[in-house]
Design a protein around this motif. Structure first.
Motif, PDB file in Angstrom:
ATOM      1  N   GLY A  68      52.192  58.054  38.424  1.00  0.00           N
ATOM      2  CA  GLY A  68      51.563  56.980  37.668  1.00  0.00           C
ATOM      3  C   GLY A  68      51.779  55.638  38.350  1.00  0.00           C
ATOM      4  O   GLY A  68      52.547  55.527  39.309  1.00  0.00           O
ATOM      5  N   SER A  69      51.099  54.628  37.820  1.00  0.00           N
ATOM      6  CA  SER A  69      51.123  53.311  38.474  1.00  0.00           C
ATOM      7  C   SER A  69      52.529  52.764  38.672  1.00  0.00           C
ATOM      8  O   SER A  69      52.794  52.087  39.659  1.00  0.00           O
ATOM      9  N   LEU A  70      53.418  53.016  37.714  1.00  0.00           N
ATOM     10  CA  LEU A  70      54.769  52.456  37.824  1.00  0.00           C
ATOM     11  C   LEU A  70      55.664  53.314  38.707  1.00  0.00           C
ATOM     12  O   LEU A  70      56.806  52.964  38.965  1.00  0.00           O
ATOM     13  N   GLU A  71      55.138  54.453  39.145  1.00  0.00           N
ATOM     14  CA  GLU A  71      55.943  55.384  39.939  1.00  0.00           C
ATOM     15  C   GLU A  71      55.562  55.342  41.414  1.00  0.00           C
ATOM     16  O   GLU A  71      55.924  56.234  42.171  1.00  0.00           O
ATOM     17  N   LYS A  72      54.759  54.337  41.788  1.00  0.00           N
ATOM     18  CA  LYS A  72      54.431  54.255  43.216  1.00  0.00           C
ATOM     19  C   LYS A  72      54.473  52.795  43.654  1.00  0.00           C
ATOM     20  O   LYS A  72      54.297  51.876  42.844  1.00  0.00           O
ATOM     21  N   SER A  73      54.721  52.607  44.920  1.00  0.00           N
ATOM     22  CA  SER A  73      54.743  51.236  45.416  1.00  0.00           C
ATOM     23  C   SER A  73      53.308  50.735  45.528  1.00  0.00           C
ATOM     24  O   SER A  73      52.348  51.509  45.494  1.00  0.00           O
ATOM     25  N   HIS A  74      53.176  49.428  45.638  1.00  0.00           N
ATOM     26  CA  HIS A  74      51.845  48.841  45.597  1.00  0.00           C
ATOM     27  C   HIS A  74      51.707  47.729  46.629  1.00  0.00           C
ATOM     28  O   HIS A  74      52.582  46.894  46.783  1.00  0.00           O
ATOM     29  N   TYR A  75      50.589  47.760  47.312  1.00  0.00           N
ATOM     30  CA  TYR A  75      50.190  46.625  48.158  1.00  0.00           C
ATOM     31  C   TYR A  75      48.674  46.661  48.238  1.00  0.00           C
ATOM     32  O   TYR A  75      48.079  47.722  48.417  1.00  0.00           O
ATOM     33  N   ASP A  76      48.036  45.514  48.088  1.00  0.00           N
ATOM     34  CA  ASP A  76      46.573  45.481  48.037  1.00  0.00           C
ATOM     35  C   ASP A  76      45.958  45.315  49.416  1.00  0.00           C
ATOM     36  O   ASP A  76      45.647  44.208  49.849  1.00  0.00           O
ATOM     37  N   ILE A  77      45.754  46.440  50.087  1.00  0.00           N
ATOM     38  CA  ILE A  77      45.055  46.399  51.376  1.00  0.00           C
ATOM     39  C   ILE A  77      43.644  45.847  51.182  1.00  0.00           C
ATOM     40  O   ILE A  77      43.175  45.001  51.936  1.00  0.00           O
ATOM     41  N   ASN A  78      42.968  46.349  50.152  1.00  0.00           N
ATOM     42  CA  ASN A  78      41.551  45.982  49.989  1.00  0.00           C
ATOM     43  C   ASN A  78      41.362  44.590  49.405  1.00  0.00           C
ATOM     44  O   ASN A  78      40.461  43.867  49.807  1.00  0.00           O
ATOM     45  N   PHE A  79      42.212  44.224  48.455  1.00  0.00           N
ATOM     46  CA  PHE A  79      41.928  42.965  47.762  1.00  0.00           C
ATOM     47  C   PHE A  79      42.494  41.744  48.471  1.00  0.00           C
ATOM     48  O   PHE A  79      42.054  40.628  48.210  1.00  0.00           O
ATOM     49  N   THR A  80      43.412  41.944  49.421  1.00  0.00           N
ATOM     50  CA  THR A  80      43.767  40.796  50.264  1.00  0.00           C
ATOM     51  C   THR A  80      42.604  40.451  51.193  1.00  0.00           C
ATOM     52  O   THR A  80      42.560  39.357  51.747  1.00  0.00           O
ATOM     53  N   ASN A  81      41.674  41.370  51.329  1.00  0.00           N
ATOM     54  CA  ASN A  81      40.470  41.084  52.123  1.00  0.00           C
ATOM     55  C   ASN A  81      39.402  40.375  51.299  1.00  0.00           C
ATOM     56  O   ASN A  81      38.364  39.967  51.818  1.00  0.00           O
ATOM     57  N   LEU A  82      39.647  40.222  49.991  1.00  0.00           N
ATOM     58  CA  LEU A  82      38.630  39.638  49.094  1.00  0.00           C
ATOM     59  C   LEU A  82      39.219  38.498  48.271  1.00  0.00           C
ATOM     60  O   LEU A  82      38.661  38.073  47.267  1.00  0.00           O
ATOM     61  N   SER A  83      40.312  38.004  48.739  1.00  0.00           N
ATOM     62  CA  SER A  83      41.133  37.123  47.943  1.00  0.00           C
ATOM     63  C   SER A  83      40.769  35.662  48.211  1.00  0.00           C
ATOM     64  O   SER A  83      40.533  35.298  49.362  1.00  0.00           O
ATOM     65  N   ILE A  84      40.741  34.850  47.155  1.00  0.00           N
ATOM     66  CA  ILE A  84      40.319  33.456  47.330  1.00  0.00           C
ATOM     67  C   ILE A  84      41.422  32.556  47.890  1.00  0.00           C
ATOM     68  O   ILE A  84      41.189  31.384  48.173  1.00  0.00           O
ATOM     69  N   ARG A  85      42.620  33.085  48.021  1.00  0.00           N
ATOM     70  CA  ARG A  85      43.667  32.469  48.846  1.00  0.00           C
ATOM     71  C   ARG A  85      44.251  33.582  49.706  1.00  0.00           C
ATOM     72  O   ARG A  85      44.196  34.746  49.329  1.00  0.00           O
ATOM     73  N   ASN A  86      44.826  33.238  50.830  1.00  0.00           N
ATOM     74  CA  ASN A  86      45.481  34.265  51.629  1.00  0.00           C
ATOM     75  C   ASN A  86      46.886  34.484  51.081  1.00  0.00           C
ATOM     76  O   ASN A  86      47.710  33.573  51.097  1.00  0.00           O
ATOM     77  N   VAL A  87      47.097  35.686  50.550  1.00  0.00           N
ATOM     78  CA  VAL A  87      48.384  36.010  49.938  1.00  0.00           C
ATOM     79  C   VAL A  87      48.807  37.410  50.370  1.00  0.00           C
ATOM     80  O   VAL A  87      47.986  38.203  50.854  1.00  0.00           O
ATOM     81  N   ALA A  88      50.061  37.714  50.174  1.00  0.00           N
ATOM     82  CA  ALA A  88      50.560  39.077  50.381  1.00  0.00           C
ATOM     83  C   ALA A  88      51.626  39.334  49.341  1.00  0.00           C
ATOM     84  O   ALA A  88      52.434  38.453  49.041  1.00  0.00           O
TER      85      ALA A  88
END
Ligand SMILES: Nc1nc2c(c(=O)[nH]1)N[C@H]1C(S)=C(S)[C@@H](COP(=O)(O)OP(=O)(O)OC[C@H]3O[C@@H](n4cnc5c(=O)[nH]c(N)nc54)[C@H](O)[C@@H]3O)O[C@H]1N2
Ligand SMILES: Nc1nc2c(c(=O)[nH]1)N[C@H]1C(S)=C(S)[C@@H](COP(=O)(O)OP(=O)(O)OC[C@H]3O[C@@H](n4cnc5c(=O)[nH]c(N)nc54)[C@H](O)[C@@H]3O)O[C@H]1N2
Ligand code: SF4
Ligand SMILES: [Mo]
Length: 747
Positions: free
Chosen positions: A443-463
């Protein structure tokens, strides 16, 4: 387990809000917005806190499920099994189908949450390659494929998508999007509503173009109602007016721009008067819109679902960019800009190549491959039409095409007709109930997360990286995907997923070592491999991507640069600032030019102009969709907190149409399209324009056999039963989900 507070990014929608999660006695006690998140600053929507309910949902699968034949009534018999046994069954059914019908009889469908899951972002492509049949489908062709195609032709890559620089714009034009409900799409902007209000607070203006007075339209300074599907006409008329008034790209973009003269000729037929007749928008309003964009210091001209999921989706998306280009708003602050995600690799200048589609064509309908995919609207034909290459088996990953994709009843019939199916999904739902084996990822809380796709669509550059909150019962999602890939490659059910992870990682690093401009050019592979951080296959890939990426630490060559370790030390994320101009560097087109007519847009403008008389005379009711803040496509209706209250799957209809049809609030109405019909309660409202009706998608949880007990009590009807699979945007293969001609009859 000790009580603790953890921070993580919400994976549910594109807004990527930071969450603060309190854990007590090994369970989630409370979830609220993380006020220190560098991007969302504490904002969340009502779905964010439901990660707790999602985690606790007894219907969420924890162990693989295998189909053990059918009972006397033809209903499938399912059994929960151990992982080893499930992999053996997957291996068995895949072999059986391939032995009988060949590799090309096996297809893949990828759904939307895959874009939000790190493992799927890193590993889906390896599964696709391993399956190898070439029949690849995804939620992209019921969503944003027009955006990829327009970008492909204009900028040389389907992945180069401009996003509205909403924080700095003076004029925000929002066409066919309702970020107050959706929280934004192809524009990752947590607290989109707050950012819209900030435009107004600093004296800017917001204009919403939508057949419905959506919540976003209510907030706007101006709401322009438009007949569904006709946005391209409005924009073509705007372009015509802009050119007539002398608009021209600024010098920087003009120096790389081709096709403006051709454009002038091509938009000539689109006078404001003709456009008014087709769109229902007054000619004076169209002219004023053009003049306002031209006069604004900056304008972000943005469009989304309502302009992508229509017959002219690609052309309309292209026209949005053309307007940005002609008014000096492309790649400029306050306009439409290109993010620079941290995993973007440092690359040498390469000669560009023309963007290509149609390397292959689909078997039954002869549709061109686009971005490696075929239109999902064609999937039922590919399964149900006999002949060489007929699809007999599907893999689905994080998708629910039975509810989310066109011609729902036939889609369902097609999935039922498969010889076998392997699904990776957290629920046993309308689609996965057809599977031979369902593998439940953590489930969502049982895995690590990083937005590969949405850092490509983000209105500021963030990580922003989030570790798993809880340990999972089963293997990581990337292990499931890797294992299935290895099975598909013939390595059998006992293959070690780490073999695939290691090979992919080594391949990625070796490519960097061999790339002259890479920060790790010429380094030793084993040395780099020994330095890679991460607990899972995807985390290790992510670390390698970040460290060799635009802001990476270069494995030691750039002290203080980005790495997984640095992100671990910054649980609220790292903000790299506002977007910066990226052209021409980003361009992958031949000679690094932006050629407005690199794609078939001249022909498509002709196709559009030929439609004008028909639209002007159109009397049919047109169906559009809508989203609700408490929904997420089809899969979150199993959470009581999100479905309680008034039923939301209603047919919205203007009072004038209601009167004509003799319908009043709460009556049941049957909505009929060329391909199907559904019956839903009527909601009479003047927030929708006359001649247009609206039904939300993602409902219809009444299929027997699915195991979603709460959703079943709030079933609603599947609006995609009405979606005509023959109506697609030919340039992108995207399904037409908005503007479907329907009849409404009292039930
Ligand atoms: N009429 C109409 N139809 C539409 C739309 C519309 O506007 N109107 N919108 C379209 C759009 S934009 C989209 S993106 C599509 C979505 O189309 P799909 O992606 O096919 O459908 P979803 O409802 O998002 O289903 C997601 C599936 O992923 C599963 N899932 C959730 N989390 C995870 C996870 O972590 N891992 C795995 N493996 N599975 C998970 C869920 O249980 C569910 O089965 O629907 C489209 N359909
Ligand atoms: N709460 C919630 N949030 C979500 C989702 C969800 O299901 N629920 N889904 C997520 C996904 S996968 C996506 S892709 C995004 C989508 O995000 P958005 O693009 O913001 O999608 P919608 O909220 O459906 O807004 C689309 C708007 O287009 C209007 N429209 C329909 N037809 C036309 C037309 O022909 N012309 C114009 N101009 N407008 C038209 C509709 O009335 C509607 O208001 O949302 C994401 N966020
Ligand atoms: S807006 Fe999206 S990312 Fe933010 S809390 Fe809601 S569902 Fe999660
Ligand atoms: Mo979507």
């Amino acid at each position: 387990m000790t009580d603790r507070t953890v921070f993580r990014t919400c994976p549910l929608c594109e807004a990527t809000c930071g969450l603060e999660i309190e854990i007590k006695d090994g369970a989630v006690k409370r979830i609220r917005g993380d006020r220190d998140d560098v991007f969302s600053h504490g904002f969340i929507c009502p779905k964010g806190s439901t990660l707790k309910q999602l985690h606790d949902d007894p219907d969420r699968l924890r162990k693989p499920v295998v189909r053990r034949g059918f009972d006397d009534n033809g209903a499938p018999i399912f059994e929960e099994v151990e992982w080893d046994e499930a992999y053996r069954e997957a291996d068995r059914v895949l072999r059986e189908v391939r032995d009988a019908h060949g590799n090309e009889s096996v297809g893949v469908y990828l759904g939307n949450p895959g874009a939000h899951v790190l493992a799927a972002s890193t590993h889906s492509r390896h599964l696709i390659k391993a399956v190898g049949g070439g029949a690849v489908f995804s939620a992209s062709t019921v969503d944003q494929m027009p955006r990829h195609v327009a970008s492909g032709y204009l900028y040389g890559s389907g992945g180069s998508m401009p996003v509205p620089d909403i924080d700095r714009t003076d004029l925000f034009i929002c066409m066919g999007a309702n970020p107050y409900a959706s929280n934004g799409s192809i524009a990752t902007a947590p607290d989109f509503p707050g950012r819209i209000e900030a435009v107004q607070e600093r004296g800017g203006r917001v204009i919403v173009i939508d057949p419905r007075r959506s919540r976003t339209a209510e907030q706007a300074d101006q709401h322009i109602s438009i007949k569904p599907g006709t946005d391209g006409v409005l924009l073509a008329a705007v372009v015509r007016r802009l050119l007539a008034q002398g608009a021209a790209a600024d010098a920087r973009i003009a120096s790389m721009l081709d096709g403006v003269d051709e454009l002038r000729t091509a938009v000539e037929p689109f006078t404001s008067e003709l456009a008014a007749a087709a769109t229902g928008v007054a000619a004076t309003t169209i002219d004023a819109l053009a003049d306002e964009i031209a006069a604004a210091n900056s304008a972000a001209v943005y469009g989304r679902i309502g302009v992508c999921t229509v017959e002219f989706g690609t052309l309309t998306t292209w026209l949005l960019d053309v307007i940005s280009i002609l008014t000096g708003n492309l790649d400029e602050p306050g306009g439409m800009m290109f993010p620079e995600p941290s995993h973007d690799r440092v690359r040498a200048e390469r000669p560009g190549r023309p963007y290509r589609v149609g390397r292959r064509h689909s078997r039954v309908n002869g549709r061109p491959e686009i971005q490696g995919e075929f239109p999902v609207a064609d999937l039922p034909d590919e399964i149900l039409t006999e002949g060489d290459g007929q699809l007999r088996m599907m893999f689905t990953v994080a998708g629910n095409p039975v509810l989310s994709c066109p011609d729902g009843e036939r889609m369902d019939e097609a999935f039922a007709a498969l010889d076998a199916m392997i699904s990776v999904d957290i629920y046993f739902n309308e689609t996965t109930r057809h599977a031979s084996v369902v593998f439940p990822p953590p489930g969502s809380l049982e895995k690590s997360h990083y937005d590969i796709n949405f850092t490509n669509l983000s209105i500021r550059n963030v990580a922003n990286y989030s570790p798993a909150v809880f340990e999972a019962d089963g293997p990581p999602e990337e292990d499931i995907l890797a294992k299935l890939a290895l099975i598909a490659l013939g390595f059998g059910p006992d293959a070690d997923p780490n073999d695939l992870h290691d090979q992919v990682l080594a391949g990625l690093l070796q490519a960097e070592i061999d790339t002259e401009v890479s920060p790790v050019a010429g380094r030793d592979l084993d040395e780099l491999l020994s330095m890679v951080d991460g607990d899972t296959g995807s985390e290790r890939l992510l670390d390698a991507m970040l460290r060799t990426g635009a802001r990476g630490d270069g494995f030691g060559s750039n002290d203080g640069g980005l790495s997984l370790a640095l992100l671990r030390d910054n649980p609220h994320g790292i903000d790299f600032g506002a977007l910066e101009p990226r052209l021409p560097g980003l361009l992958r087109t031949p000679e690094k030019r932006v050629d407005l007519f690199a794609g078939p847009f001249a022909d498509d403008l002709t196709r559009l102009s030929e439609r004008l008389p028909e639209w002007a005379a159109d009397e049919r009711l047109r169906l559009v969709g809508r989203r609700h803040l408490r929904s997420n496509n089809s899969w979150m209706h199993n959470l009581q907190v999100l479905v309680k209250g008034k039923p939301r799957c209603t047919l919205q209809l203007h009072p004038d149409n209601a009167a004509d049809l003799g319908l009043t609030d709460g009556d049941a109405a049957t909505i009929r399209s060329r391909v199907g019909e559904v019956t839903a309660p009527v909601e009479v409202t003047d927030s929708i324009m006359p001649g247009v009706v609206s039904l939300p998608h993602g409902w219809g949880h009444s299929k027997p056999g699915a195991k979603m007990s709460v959703a079943a009590e709030h079933a609603g009807v599947n609006s995609n039963v009405l979606t005509d699979p023959t109506m697609i945007d030919p340039l992108s293969g995207n399904a037409v989900l908005n503007g479907i001609p329907v009849d409404v009859i009292p039930a």
